[in-house]
Design a protein around this motif. Structure first.
Motif, PDB file in Angstrom:
ATOM      1  N   THR A   1     -58.719  19.672   1.778  1.00  0.00           N
ATOM      2  CA  THR A   1     -57.415  19.323   2.376  1.00  0.00           C
ATOM      3  C   THR A   1     -57.608  18.526   3.662  1.00  0.00           C
ATOM      4  OG1 THR A   1     -56.407  21.337   1.469  1.00  0.00           O
ATOM      5  CG2 THR A   1     -55.237  20.239   3.274  1.00  0.00           C
ATOM      6  N   VAL A   2     -58.532  18.981   4.512  1.00  0.00           N
ATOM      7  CA  VAL A   2     -58.806  18.271   5.765  1.00  0.00           C
ATOM      8  C   VAL A   2     -59.362  16.876   5.476  1.00  0.00           C
ATOM      9  CG1 VAL A   2     -60.214  18.263   7.863  1.00  0.00           C
ATOM     10  CG2 VAL A   2     -59.142  20.388   7.095  1.00  0.00           C
ATOM     11  N   LEU A   3     -60.253  16.768   4.483  1.00  0.00           N
ATOM     12  CA  LEU A   3     -60.808  15.465   4.113  1.00  0.00           C
ATOM     13  C   LEU A   3     -59.711  14.506   3.651  1.00  0.00           C
ATOM     14  CD1 LEU A   3     -64.050  16.497   2.165  1.00  0.00           C
ATOM     15  CD2 LEU A   3     -63.917  15.443   4.432  1.00  0.00           C
ATOM     16  N   ILE A   4     -58.796  15.018   2.825  1.00  0.00           N
ATOM     17  CA  ILE A   4     -57.690  14.187   2.333  1.00  0.00           C
ATOM     18  C   ILE A   4     -56.806  13.753   3.495  1.00  0.00           C
ATOM     19  CG2 ILE A   4     -55.542  14.230   0.981  1.00  0.00           C
ATOM     20  CD1 ILE A   4     -57.024  15.992  -1.051  1.00  0.00           C
ATOM     21  N   ARG A   5     -56.538  14.673   4.411  1.00  0.00           N
ATOM     22  CA  ARG A   5     -55.712  14.339   5.573  1.00  0.00           C
ATOM     23  C   ARG A   5     -56.382  13.304   6.464  1.00  0.00           C
ATOM     24  NH1 ARG A   5     -50.317  15.627   5.321  1.00  0.00           N
ATOM     25  NH2 ARG A   5     -50.125  17.455   3.977  1.00  0.00           N
ATOM     26  N   LEU A   6     -57.709  13.372   6.561  1.00  0.00           N
ATOM     27  CA  LEU A   6     -58.437  12.376   7.353  1.00  0.00           C
ATOM     28  C   LEU A   6     -58.349  10.997   6.701  1.00  0.00           C
ATOM     29  CD1 LEU A   6     -61.612  14.397   8.407  1.00  0.00           C
ATOM     30  CD2 LEU A   6     -59.775  13.591   9.910  1.00  0.00           C
ATOM     31  N   VAL A   7     -58.412  10.966   5.366  1.00  0.00           N
ATOM     32  CA  VAL A   7     -58.267   9.694   4.642  1.00  0.00           C
ATOM     33  C   VAL A   7     -56.865   9.123   4.847  1.00  0.00           C
ATOM     34  CG1 VAL A   7     -58.192   8.631   2.344  1.00  0.00           C
ATOM     35  CG2 VAL A   7     -60.019  10.242   2.912  1.00  0.00           C
TER      36      VAL A   7
ATOM     37  N   PRO B   1     -49.042  28.628  -7.601  1.00  0.00           N
ATOM     38  CA  PRO B   1     -50.301  29.288  -7.215  1.00  0.00           C
ATOM     39  C   PRO B   1     -50.529  29.284  -5.710  1.00  0.00           C
ATOM     40  CG  PRO B   1     -50.650  27.855  -9.099  1.00  0.00           C
ATOM     41  CD  PRO B   1     -49.252  27.601  -8.637  1.00  0.00           C
ATOM     42  N   ALA B   2     -51.132  30.364  -5.216  1.00  0.00           N
ATOM     43  CA  ALA B   2     -51.364  30.519  -3.782  1.00  0.00           C
ATOM     44  C   ALA B   2     -52.257  29.404  -3.238  1.00  0.00           C
ATOM     45  CB  ALA B   2     -51.997  31.881  -3.507  1.00  0.00           C
ATOM     46  N   ALA B   3     -53.135  28.859  -4.079  1.00  0.00           N
ATOM     47  CA  ALA B   3     -54.009  27.773  -3.636  1.00  0.00           C
ATOM     48  C   ALA B   3     -53.203  26.562  -3.194  1.00  0.00           C
ATOM     49  CB  ALA B   3     -54.965  27.376  -4.764  1.00  0.00           C
ATOM     50  N   LEU B   4     -52.064  26.319  -3.853  1.00  0.00           N
ATOM     51  CA  LEU B   4     -51.213  25.196  -3.486  1.00  0.00           C
ATOM     52  C   LEU B   4     -50.565  25.441  -2.124  1.00  0.00           C
ATOM     53  CD1 LEU B   4     -50.604  22.565  -5.018  1.00  0.00           C
ATOM     54  CD2 LEU B   4     -48.404  23.558  -5.683  1.00  0.00           C
ATOM     55  N   SER B   5     -50.161  26.683  -1.884  1.00  0.00           N
ATOM     56  CA  SER B   5     -49.611  27.040  -0.571  1.00  0.00           C
ATOM     57  C   SER B   5     -50.667  26.897   0.512  1.00  0.00           C
ATOM     58  CB  SER B   5     -49.086  28.488  -0.590  1.00  0.00           C
ATOM     59  OG  SER B   5     -48.062  28.638  -1.537  1.00  0.00           O
ATOM     60  N   LEU B   6     -51.903  27.281   0.174  1.00  0.00           N
ATOM     61  CA  LEU B   6     -53.009  27.143   1.126  1.00  0.00           C
ATOM     62  C   LEU B   6     -53.212  25.678   1.504  1.00  0.00           C
ATOM     63  CD1 LEU B   6     -55.413  28.458   2.637  1.00  0.00           C
ATOM     64  CD2 LEU B   6     -56.775  28.113   0.554  1.00  0.00           C
ATOM     65  N   TYR B   7     -53.168  24.810   0.497  1.00  0.00           N
ATOM     66  CA  TYR B   7     -53.277  23.366   0.745  1.00  0.00           C
ATOM     67  C   TYR B   7     -52.172  22.897   1.680  1.00  0.00           C
ATOM     68  CZ  TYR B   7     -52.349  18.420  -0.143  1.00  0.00           C
ATOM     69  OH  TYR B   7     -52.069  17.081   0.016  1.00  0.00           O
ATOM     70  N   TRP B   8     -50.956  23.350   1.432  1.00  0.00           N
ATOM     71  CA  TRP B   8     -49.813  22.893   2.230  1.00  0.00           C
ATOM     72  C   TRP B   8     -49.895  23.410   3.662  1.00  0.00           C
ATOM     73  CZ3 TRP B   8     -46.837  19.124   0.485  1.00  0.00           C
ATOM     74  CH2 TRP B   8     -45.730  18.769   1.238  1.00  0.00           C
ATOM     75  N   VAL B   9     -50.285  24.676   3.828  1.00  0.00           N
ATOM     76  CA  VAL B   9     -50.386  25.265   5.167  1.00  0.00           C
ATOM     77  C   VAL B   9     -51.448  24.532   5.995  1.00  0.00           C
ATOM     78  CG1 VAL B   9     -51.124  27.313   6.453  1.00  0.00           C
ATOM     79  CG2 VAL B   9     -49.529  27.552   4.545  1.00  0.00           C
ATOM     80  N   VAL B  10     -52.623  24.324   5.420  1.00  0.00           N
ATOM     81  CA  VAL B  10     -53.698  23.634   6.144  1.00  0.00           C
ATOM     82  C   VAL B  10     -53.270  22.211   6.488  1.00  0.00           C
ATOM     83  CG1 VAL B  10     -56.074  22.780   5.999  1.00  0.00           C
ATOM     84  CG2 VAL B  10     -55.503  25.027   5.086  1.00  0.00           C
ATOM     85  N   GLY B  11     -52.628  21.521   5.528  1.00  0.00           N
ATOM     86  CA  GLY B  11     -52.135  20.166   5.775  1.00  0.00           C
ATOM     87  C   GLY B  11     -51.101  20.127   6.881  1.00  0.00           C
ATOM     88  N   ASN B  12     -50.217  21.117   6.908  1.00  0.00           N
ATOM     89  CA  ASN B  12     -49.189  21.185   7.957  1.00  0.00           C
ATOM     90  C   ASN B  12     -49.804  21.396   9.335  1.00  0.00           C
ATOM     91  OD1 ASN B  12     -46.940  20.743   6.376  1.00  0.00           O
ATOM     92  ND2 ASN B  12     -46.451  22.897   6.114  1.00  0.00           N
ATOM     93  N   ILE B  13     -50.776  22.294   9.413  1.00  0.00           N
ATOM     94  CA  ILE B  13     -51.435  22.554  10.696  1.00  0.00           C
ATOM     95  C   ILE B  13     -52.116  21.280  11.197  1.00  0.00           C
ATOM     96  CG2 ILE B  13     -53.311  23.839  11.824  1.00  0.00           C
ATOM     97  CD1 ILE B  13     -52.606  26.199   9.959  1.00  0.00           C
ATOM     98  N   PHE B  14     -52.750  20.558  10.276  1.00  0.00           N
ATOM     99  CA  PHE B  14     -53.386  19.285  10.622  1.00  0.00           C
ATOM    100  C   PHE B  14     -52.335  18.312  11.167  1.00  0.00           C
ATOM    101  CE2 PHE B  14     -55.019  15.055   9.987  1.00  0.00           C
ATOM    102  CZ  PHE B  14     -56.387  15.155  10.168  1.00  0.00           C
TER     103      PHE B  14
END
Length: 257
Positions: free
Chosen positions: A67-73, A218-231
């Motif tokens: 998620t962080v890598l995608i956000r950096l891109v 799935p919780a993994a999708l929520s995890l992706y969204w939460v990390v992306g939001n924090i970024f």
């Protein structure tokens, strides 16, 4: 702004359609065919698995890193969106003056208002649709994540912290955090534009939608969204930090008066 809302609803409709398609039942692998599978779903699945291998087999940590890598891109695009939002905020007084000048609701006056508004955007080099483009880019990634997680057995069957990645968060903690962080991110992005009722609606509409979907996916999708939001929150703070602090100081000063 109306276009942005319509675009958001359109993308969510596509999201629902794609997540409901029968292909979600089929495992994803290197032999999967079709543009969607070959260029979005399988690369994401492969990347998550490879990063998990480097992190000792933790797919939860892998999703955070990916998620962080995608956000950096996407960072240059998101910076452009933030700057566009900042420019729109600076134009609010002039846009308000135009609305007061052309307050009549007849068609001719409203056409004149639209022309003057577009001329104002052109003069200052502001694209009112610039804020929509990151949404367009992020939606295929979000859908791709959903497919990669659901169609990769190793990911779907793994657990992280208190939840299983392939099923809903049993405690509903992640969906709530996803909604809260989306609200904070939207509030920061649209700071100074709260007087616009459509902007104010957007601040609340996005978190509610994200929270609703997070409760059911799935919780993994929520995890992706939460990390992306924090970024995004950190990114917005560093880009708009001085403006946000100035606005907060102004609000406090106004409250004291």
């Amino acid at each position: 702004m109306k276009r942005r809302i319509l675009l958001l609803f359109g993308m969510l409709s596509v999201f629902l359609f794609l997540t409901g398609c029968s292909e979600i039942k089929q495992p994803i692998n290197a032999q999967s065919t079709g543009f969607w599978n070959e260029y979005i779903v399988y690369p994401l699945s492969w990347l998550i698995k490879e990063v998990a291998h480097l992190l000792g087999g933790s797919f939860g940590l892998s999703i955070i890193v990916v998620t962080v890598l995608i956000r950096l891109v996407l960072l240059p695009l998101m910076i452009k969106q933030t700057k566009s939002s900042k420019a729109m905020q600076a134009l609010q007084p002039e846009m308000k003056a135009l609305k007061e000048k052309y307050s009549s609701k007849d068609q001719k006056t409203q056409q004149k208002l639209q022309q003057e508004t577009m001329a104002l955007f052109s003069k200052h080099g502001v694209n009112p649709m610039a804020g929509c483009f990151p949404l367009i880019v992020q939606m295929p990634i979000l859908i791709g994540f959903y497919h990669a997680i659901s169609r990769t057995r190793e990911i779907a069957q793994d657990s992280f912290l208190w939840f299983d990645l392939g099923t809903k968060d049993p405690l509903y903690i992640l969906p709530i955090i996803a909604g809260i962080t989306t609200f904070i991110q939207q509030k920061m992005m649209m700071a100074g534009q709260e007087q616009n009722p459509q902007m104010a609606m957007m601040v609340w509409m996005m978190p509610i939608m994200i929270c609703f979907f997070a409760f059911n996916f799935p919780a993994a999708l929520s995890l992706y969204w939460v990390v992306g939001n924090i970024f995004m929150i950190l990114q917005t703070y560093f880009i708009k930090g001085p403006d946000l602090r100035a606005q907060a100081t102004g609000n406090v000063g106004g409250a004291k008066k």
